[in-house]
Design a protein around this motif. Structure first.
Motif, PDB file in Angstrom:
ATOM      1  N   ALA A   7       0.828  -1.202   0.000  1.00 46.59           N
ATOM      2  CA  ALA A   7       0.000   0.000   0.000  1.00 46.59           C
ATOM      3  C   ALA A   7       0.865   1.255   0.000  1.00 46.59           C
ATOM      4  O   ALA A   7       0.567   2.228  -0.708  1.00 46.59           O
ATOM      5  CB  ALA A   7      -0.925  -0.006   1.207  1.00 46.59           C
ATOM      6  N   ALA A  11       0.998   3.855  -2.947  1.00 43.34           N
ATOM      7  CA  ALA A  11       0.723   5.270  -2.677  1.00 43.34           C
ATOM      8  C   ALA A  11       1.817   6.157  -3.258  1.00 43.34           C
ATOM      9  O   ALA A  11       1.536   7.233  -3.807  1.00 43.34           O
ATOM     10  CB  ALA A  11       0.592   5.502  -1.175  1.00 43.34           C
ATOM     11  N   ALA A  15       1.185   8.848  -6.107  1.00 43.68           N
ATOM     12  CA  ALA A  15       1.543  10.255  -5.912  1.00 43.68           C
ATOM     13  C   ALA A  15       2.343  10.787  -7.097  1.00 43.68           C
ATOM     14  O   ALA A  15       2.261  11.979  -7.423  1.00 43.68           O
ATOM     15  CB  ALA A  15       2.338  10.422  -4.619  1.00 43.68           C
ATOM     16  N   ALA A  22       0.677   1.421  -9.870  1.00 46.54           N
ATOM     17  CA  ALA A  22       0.219   1.427  -8.477  1.00 46.54           C
ATOM     18  C   ALA A  22      -0.851   0.367  -8.268  1.00 46.54           C
ATOM     19  O   ALA A  22      -0.824  -0.376  -7.278  1.00 46.54           O
ATOM     20  CB  ALA A  22      -0.315   2.800  -8.096  1.00 46.54           C
TER      21      ALA A  22
END
Length: 68
Positions: A7, A11, A15, A22
């Motif tokens: 995770a 993330a 971003a 992702a």
């Protein structure tokens, strides 16, 4: 732990704007965690539970010891 690391990695990728990598990274980590989950492979019953089940349905109790 692995799902949390996945995770965090997802993330970081998200971003940066990398949505597909992702999603792939997070999906792979979640799938790995699910396959290795105790929910999928529950522990073996104890000796008393095995005897109770054997008495109820008549099937034999087979004991296995690792390495013997």
């Amino acid at each position: 732990m692995l799902t949390a690391a996945g995770a965090l990695g997802a993330a970081g990728l998200l971003a940066d704007g990398n949505t597909v990598p992702a999603a792939v990274a997070l999906s792979a980590c979640v799938a790995f965690a699910a396959v290795n989950s105790p929910l999928l492979f529950p522990p073996s019953p104890g000796a008393e539970e095995a005897r109770r089940r054997s008495a109820a349905d008549g099937r034999p109790v087979i004991r296995w010891r690792h390495g013997t």
